[in-house]
Write a protein that holds these residues in place. Structure first.
Motif, PDB file in Angstrom:
ATOM      1  N   LYS A  42      34.813  38.446  53.421  1.00  0.00           N
ATOM      2  CA  LYS A  42      35.806  39.318  52.785  1.00  0.00           C
ATOM      3  C   LYS A  42      35.136  40.411  51.949  1.00  0.00           C
ATOM      4  N   THR A  43      34.232  39.983  51.076  1.00  0.00           N
ATOM      5  CA  THR A  43      33.559  40.975  50.226  1.00  0.00           C
ATOM      6  C   THR A  43      32.713  41.924  51.073  1.00  0.00           C
ATOM      7  N   THR A  44      32.071  41.383  52.103  1.00  0.00           N
ATOM      8  CA  THR A  44      31.279  42.242  52.999  1.00  0.00           C
ATOM      9  C   THR A  44      32.164  43.312  53.632  1.00  0.00           C
ATOM     10  N   TRP A  84      34.950  44.718  41.572  1.00  0.00           N
ATOM     11  CA  TRP A  84      33.926  43.784  42.037  1.00  0.00           C
ATOM     12  C   TRP A  84      34.333  42.373  41.676  1.00  0.00           C
ATOM     13  N   GLN A  85      34.032  41.465  42.621  1.00  0.00           N
ATOM     14  CA  GLN A  85      34.333  40.053  42.396  1.00  0.00           C
ATOM     15  C   GLN A  85      33.691  39.593  41.080  1.00  0.00           C
ATOM     16  N   LYS A  86      32.439  40.023  40.885  1.00  0.00           N
ATOM     17  CA  LYS A  86      31.767  39.718  39.631  1.00  0.00           C
ATOM     18  C   LYS A  86      31.963  40.943  38.740  1.00  0.00           C
ATOM     19  N   LEU A 160      40.993  45.306  45.587  1.00  0.00           N
ATOM     20  CA  LEU A 160      40.807  44.364  44.486  1.00  0.00           C
ATOM     21  C   LEU A 160      40.161  43.085  45.020  1.00  0.00           C
ATOM     22  N   ASP A 161      38.941  42.803  44.541  1.00  0.00           N
ATOM     23  CA  ASP A 161      38.198  41.637  45.036  1.00  0.00           C
ATOM     24  C   ASP A 161      38.305  40.489  44.036  1.00  0.00           C
ATOM     25  N   GLU A 162      39.168  39.545  44.329  1.00  0.00           N
ATOM     26  CA  GLU A 162      39.384  38.347  43.496  1.00  0.00           C
ATOM     27  C   GLU A 162      39.584  38.706  42.030  1.00  0.00           C
TER      28      GLU A 162
END
Ligand SMILES: Nc1ncnc2c1ncn2[C@@H]1O[C@H](COP(=O)(O)OP(=O)(O)O)[C@@H](O)[C@H]1O
Ligand SMILES: [Mg+2]
Length: 238
Positions: A42-44, A84-86, A160-162
């Protein structure tokens, strides 16, 4: 009309296909959910879409333009913004300054950027924290900072990533309301990666399911929860 077209996108890391021949379209104004187990790619896919790195194969067409390893400032100017997820706030800057960084994508004037930033800080309801250092904010507020910062870039497409990861139920509910408000205003298309199935079912118009880098299914939330392959690959493991 499709604002985003993903055409046969593959991304290889050495022998690993993090994305494998993925195709789908995102129509203007909708919320597209992107789900799949950890490591599904997903993030990729977000990285390929936003030009963070070019796909190994295939292409991403945004608003009629081919995105291909474009520089982040170019991507931002074209109207795409991602979280970003992080979360990565500029810890030693205030919340206001962090959000101004987003606004400076659209203006060279600090005065205008400050106004634009304050507007978006109002949208995420953190006016009372505008002067606080970003590094000292709790995770829920840092996530909202990220959303305010990307909104300040005036995007057409928000990824929006997580953005609900690590939040408590009340904070998640705030983010869900925010995402639905953004949709209601009708100007911004959204793609949302989220692990919380209840949340993703509530907010998404359509959902794409990734599994081991491949698109396993695509459809409306009800079709997705009733798809036996999806249940076996993903929901069954919850
Ligand atoms: N920069 C990278 N270099 C090597 N492998 C990567 C890189 N980014 C992601 N991967 C690998 O690609 C796969 C998909 O990762 P990711 O896109 O982060 O999945 P998800 O976001 O769905 O959890 C994983 O196996 C991950 O280890
Ligand atoms: Mg991820």
């Amino acid at each position: 009309m499709a604002i985003l077209e993903i055409r046969n996108v593959s991304k290889f890391f050495g022998g690993l296909a993090a994305n494998s021949d993925v195709s789908f379209e995102v129509n203007e104004g909708m919320i597209m959910g992107l789900i799949g187990p950890n490591g599904a790619g997903k993030t990729t896919l977000f990285n390929c879409i936003t030009g963070y790195y070019p796909p190994s194969k295939g292409e991403v067409v945004f608003d009629g333009k081919r995105m291909n390893g474009l520089q982040p400032d170019k991507v931002c100017k074209l109207g795409m913004a991602r979280t970003w997820q992080k979360v990565r706030p500029l810890a030693k800057m205030t919340l206001l300054d962090n959000v101004m960084v987003g606004a400076l994508c659209r203006t060279n004037s600090l005065k205008v950027a400050r106004e634009m930033a304050m507007e978006q800080i109002g949208v995420v309801r953190l006016e009372h924290k505008a002067g606080f250092l970003a590094g000292g904010l709790p995770i829920g507020e840092r996530k909202k900072l990220e959303v305010a910062r990307v909104l300040a870039t005036r995007p057409k497409l928000l990824l929006l990533d997580e953005v609900m990861g690590g939040l408590n139920p009340a904070e998640s509910e705030d983010i869900i309301k925010l995402i639905l408000d953004i949709k209601a205003q009708g100007k911004i298309t959204q793609m949302v990666i989220e692990h919380d199935m209840k949340a993703i079912m509530r907010i998404s118009d359509r959902i794409v399911v990734l599994n081991s880098g491949e698109k396993l299914a695509e459809g409306e939330p009800q079709e997705i929860v009733n798809n036996p392959e999806v249940v076996a690959a993903y929901l069954g493991t919850e």
